[in-house]
Write a protein that holds these residues in place. Structure first.
Motif, short mmCIF file in Angstrom:
data_model
loop_
_atom_site.label_atom_id
_atom_site.label_comp_id
_atom_site.label_asym_id
_atom_site.label_seq_id
_atom_site.Cartn_x
_atom_site.Cartn_y
_atom_site.Cartn_z
N ASP A 191 -6.60 54.15 32.47
CA ASP A 191 -6.19 52.88 30.57
C ASP A 191 -7.93 52.85 30.01
OD1 ASP A 191 -6.87 50.67 32.35
OD2 ASP A 191 -4.99 49.76 32.28
N GLY A 192 -8.88 52.94 31.06
CA GLY A 192 -9.50 52.34 30.17
C GLY A 192 -10.03 50.58 30.08
N THR A 193 -10.04 50.14 30.94
CA THR A 193 -10.16 48.61 32.00
C THR A 193 -11.49 48.93 32.14
OG1 THR A 193 -8.10 48.42 31.68
CG2 THR A 193 -9.87 46.94 32.75
N MET A 194 -11.81 50.13 33.29
CA MET A 194 -13.69 50.00 33.89
C MET A 194 -13.91 51.46 33.99
SD MET A 194 -12.27 48.34 37.42
CE MET A 194 -12.64 46.69 37.41
N THR A 195 -14.86 51.34 33.20
CA THR A 195 -15.97 52.69 32.86
C THR A 195 -15.91 53.53 35.32
OG1 THR A 195 -18.23 52.21 33.52
CG2 THR A 195 -16.92 52.64 31.19
N ALA A 196 -16.40 54.60 35.15
CA ALA A 196 -16.44 55.21 35.83
C ALA A 196 -17.38 54.36 37.11
CB ALA A 196 -16.78 56.59 35.96
N ALA A 197 -18.41 54.29 36.33
CA ALA A 197 -20.05 53.26 37.04
C ALA A 197 -19.09 52.05 37.64
CB ALA A 197 -21.07 53.23 35.82
N GLN A 198 -18.51 50.97 36.55
CA GLN A 198 -18.18 49.86 37.09
C GLN A 198 -17.25 49.73 37.81
OE1 GLN A 198 -16.50 49.39 32.79
NE2 GLN A 198 -18.19 47.64 32.08
N PHE A 199 -16.06 51.23 38.15
CA PHE A 199 -15.56 50.91 38.88
C PHE A 199 -15.87 51.58 40.21
CE2 PHE A 199 -12.40 53.32 41.91
CZ PHE A 199 -11.06 52.51 41.71
N GLN A 200 -16.94 52.02 40.56
CA GLN A 200 -17.70 52.12 41.51
C GLN A 200 -18.28 51.06 42.24
OE1 GLN A 200 -19.98 55.49 39.66
NE2 GLN A 200 -20.00 56.11 41.78
N GLU A 201 -18.85 49.96 41.29
CA GLU A 201 -19.86 48.67 41.72
C GLU A 201 -18.30 48.19 41.58
OE1 GLU A 201 -22.34 45.87 42.28
OE2 GLU A 201 -22.77 48.16 41.31
N SER A 202 -17.54 48.00 41.12
CA SER A 202 -15.90 46.60 41.51
C SER A 202 -15.92 46.83 42.62
CB SER A 202 -15.27 46.54 40.59
OG SER A 202 -16.28 46.22 39.33
N TYR A 203 -16.02 48.10 43.01
CA TYR A 203 -14.96 48.80 44.73
C TYR A 203 -15.44 49.16 45.71
CZ TYR A 203 -11.05 47.04 42.23
OH TYR A 203 -9.77 46.49 41.61
N LYS A 204 -17.12 49.01 45.43
CA LYS A 204 -17.81 49.85 46.86
C LYS A 204 -18.07 49.10 47.57
CE LYS A 204 -22.33 48.14 45.19
NZ LYS A 204 -23.56 48.57 44.60
N ASN A 205 -18.01 47.47 47.83
CA ASN A 205 -17.15 47.15 48.91
C ASN A 205 -16.49 46.77 49.23
OD1 ASN A 205 -19.82 46.37 48.99
ND2 ASN A 205 -19.64 44.36 47.48
N THR A 206 -14.90 47.43 48.31
CA THR A 206 -13.99 46.87 48.41
C THR A 206 -13.54 48.32 50.10
OG1 THR A 206 -13.24 46.04 46.75
CG2 THR A 206 -11.88 47.55 48.58
N VAL A 207 -14.16 49.09 50.00
CA VAL A 207 -14.24 50.70 50.32
C VAL A 207 -14.79 50.04 51.61
CG1 VAL A 207 -14.83 53.13 50.35
CG2 VAL A 207 -14.09 52.20 48.68
N GLN A 208 -16.53 49.19 51.67
CA GLN A 208 -16.71 49.10 52.94
C GLN A 208 -16.29 48.04 53.67
OE1 GLN A 208 -19.78 50.78 54.32
NE2 GLN A 208 -18.83 50.02 56.01
N SER A 209 -15.67 47.16 52.51
CA SER A 209 -14.74 46.46 53.93
C SER A 209 -13.60 47.45 55.01
CB SER A 209 -14.38 45.34 53.05
OG SER A 209 -15.05 44.44 52.59
N PHE A 210 -12.79 48.55 53.70
CA PHE A 210 -11.90 48.97 54.48
C PHE A 210 -12.16 49.67 55.77
CE2 PHE A 210 -10.30 52.97 54.63
CZ PHE A 210 -8.52 53.45 54.88
N LEU A 211 -13.37 50.67 55.43
CA LEU A 211 -13.84 51.48 56.29
C LEU A 211 -14.56 50.02 57.50
CD1 LEU A 211 -15.38 54.10 54.61
CD2 LEU A 211 -14.02 53.81 56.17
N ASP A 212 -14.97 49.29 57.75
CA ASP A 212 -15.10 48.42 58.44
C ASP A 212 -14.30 47.98 59.43
OD1 ASP A 212 -17.60 48.04 57.63
OD2 ASP A 212 -17.42 46.07 56.84
N ASP A 213 -12.49 47.71 58.68
CA ASP A 213 -11.62 47.69 59.57
C ASP A 213 -10.62 48.32 60.13
OD1 ASP A 213 -11.77 44.33 58.61
OD2 ASP A 213 -10.19 45.52 57.25
N LEU A 214 -11.13 49.81 59.60
CA LEU A 214 -10.81 51.14 59.99
C LEU A 214 -11.99 52.02 61.23
CD1 LEU A 214 -7.98 53.24 59.17
CD2 LEU A 214 -10.19 54.41 58.00
N PHE A 215 -13.51 51.53 61.04
CA PHE A 215 -13.55 51.99 62.15
C PHE A 215 -14.34 50.48 63.12
CE2 PHE A 215 -13.89 55.26 59.33
CZ PHE A 215 -13.92 56.64 59.82
#
Length: 470
Positions: free
Chosen positions: A445-469
């Motif tokens: 919906d355009g709330t975030m650009t691609a770059a903003q999405f990456q910056e906002s959620y890279k730590n979310t993905v890392q935390s998810f992976l920390d739990d996963l692995f």
């Protein structure tokens, strides 16, 4: 016959049960040493590879933990224990396999519906205590990968002979490739294995012809089916068909999780396949930027409907989109949509390579594991695999299910495309993260650009992976 084939496809694909013949015996045991990483063919008993294989269960019950009701187990008196049975011939073959295994291995087979949460609780508590509740667990990546990382899953290379089909021909079972040394999770090999989980791009054939556009499969064969070419197609197919100034046919419309999967693979990348996040990479940035522009710059994607999931998932059925993402299970019942479909692979991205790109993400499929601490895992594996070999090595019988896949892809070209897509598999766990998955509409919906999405959620993905692995 067709009913039997379709039922087989649905039951096997849904349950992800595994077909398997017994492991062969290696007479060259004198060439082995105790330092071998794979079990020797003298067999496996509790405590190590000593003595001949003990394939007499002594009447023990092999428990299989699931999160839905599965059939048939030793407590079932006949095929009608399954209240949904509709094909008696197929059901009887499965029931007969149970009785054959009971007698051959002197065991009982019991399915235990632990519920999804119960599976996780059982793995985390009983295995840690050294006494697994079940001898086998059905798991998905969200459960299975942390279990492997925590040392809860038996490394099959330590307990199975080196000449086992799992490690050689893989005619019946194949290892699930994980970023760990060893073999832990087992995936099915069967007539439905390649097309199952394969998602293709689909086009309304009439809309392509009306726009004077070439079959994208012909472009793919020439190496010309790229993201830029797909963008041209989407722009050409988006239109105001009734001239009222409002777009009523969009170039694209479907689920965003399938879109992200297809584009990441076609760009030769992944988001969450290893213990380190890749959301912040240049290649994933290209994926997210392409999606952002589809929805917010070119306006070739039908706006995301947050209130009606099927309005996105099945938008193609009412003719409001020209291109969508499909699979055999999605197309089941499409005989009456009123138009022909052309299926094709995803186009190649700017960082992708047709020769090396994966094309099917199996990160959210289901697999089986044998937990550590199980007494005589060799016996458990052998009995379970024989039980799943309900067709007794009659592979033509097993592969009856292929007609269902043929029927639901409509044309031979579509079927071949689906199989081609299904042949190159990867594991990307990104969409098992509910937080990341739920955030994607901000990109649409355009709330975030691609770059903003990456910056906002890279730590979310890392935390998810920390739990996963972990």
């Amino acid at each position: 016959m067709r009913k039997l084939k379709k039922l087989a496809a649905l039951s096997i694909a849904a349950a992800m049960t595994f077909s398997m013949a017994g492991c062969g015996k290696d007479d060259k045991k004198d060439d082995k040493t105790t330092s071998d990483t794979k079990a020797t063919t003298e067999g496996t008993t509790e405590g190590g590879n000593t003595g001949e294989p003990n394939l007499d269960g002594g009447g023990r019950t092999i428990k299989i933990g699931t999160w839905w009701d599965m059939y048939y187990g030793s407590n079932d008196a006949d095929i009608y224990a399954d209240p949904s049975v509709s094909d008696e011939e197929l059901a009887q073959k499965h029931f007969d396999a149970l009785k054959r295994v009971e007698q051959k291995y002197n065991v009982k087979i019991e399915y235990v519906n632990l519920t999804y949460d119960g599976i996780q609780e059982s793995i985390n508590n009983s295995i840690l205590a050294g006494k697994p509740d079940c001898d086998i667990y059905l798991v998905n990546s969200s459960i299975g990968v942390p279990a492997v990382a925590n040392g809860y899953v038996q490394n099959l290379e330590d307990v199975l002979p080196a000449d086992c089909d799992l490690f050689t021909n893989q005619n019946y079972l194949k290892p699930v490739n994980l970023p760990f040394e060893g073999t832990y999770l087992m995936g099915v090999v069967g007539g439905e294995d390649v097309p199952a989980g394969a998602y293709c791009l689909a086009f309304n054939k009439q809309m392509l012809e009306d726009a004077g556009l070439e079959n994208p499969n012909d472009l793919y064969a020439k190496g010309e089916w790229t993201w830029d070419k797909w963008r041209e197609y989407l722009l050409a197919l988006t239109k105001d068909s009734d001239g009222d100034g409002v777009t009523d046919v969009y170039g694209y419309g479907a689920r965003y999780d399938f879109l992200i999967n297809g584009l990441t693979m076609s760009n030769g990348t992944q988001i969450a396949s290893t213990a380190t996040e890749n959301l912040s990479s240049k290649e994933v940035g290209e994926v997210l930027d392409f999606i952002y522009k589809m929805y917010n710059v070119d306006h070739v994607a039908k706006p995301w409907n947050a209130d009606d999931f099927n309005a996105n998932h099945l938008a193609y059925q009412d003719g409001s989109v020209a291109c969508w993402i499909t699979a055999a299970w999605i197309a089941d019942g499409d005989d009456d949509v009123g138009f022909e479909q052309i299926w094709c692979p995803f186009p190649i991205g700017p960082s992708g390579n047709e020769a090396t790109n994966p094309r099917k993400n199996a990160g959210d499929l289901n697999y089986y594991m044998i937990p550590v601490g199980v007494d005589n895992p060799y016996l458990v594996y052998s009995a379970f695999s024989d039980y799943q070999n309900w067709y007794e090595d009659d592979f033509d019988l097993r592969d009856w299910v292929n007609e269902w896949w043929h029927d639901n892809s409509f044309t031979e070209e579509n079927y071949e495309v689906m199989c081609y897509v299904g042949e190159a598999v990867t594991l990307d766990f990104w969409n098992t993260s509910s937080e990341l998955n739920g955030a994607v509409p901000q990109l649409l919906d355009g709330t975030m650009t691609a770059a903003q999405f990456q910056e906002s959620y890279k730590n979310t993905v890392q935390s998810f992976l920390d739990d996963l692995f972990k």
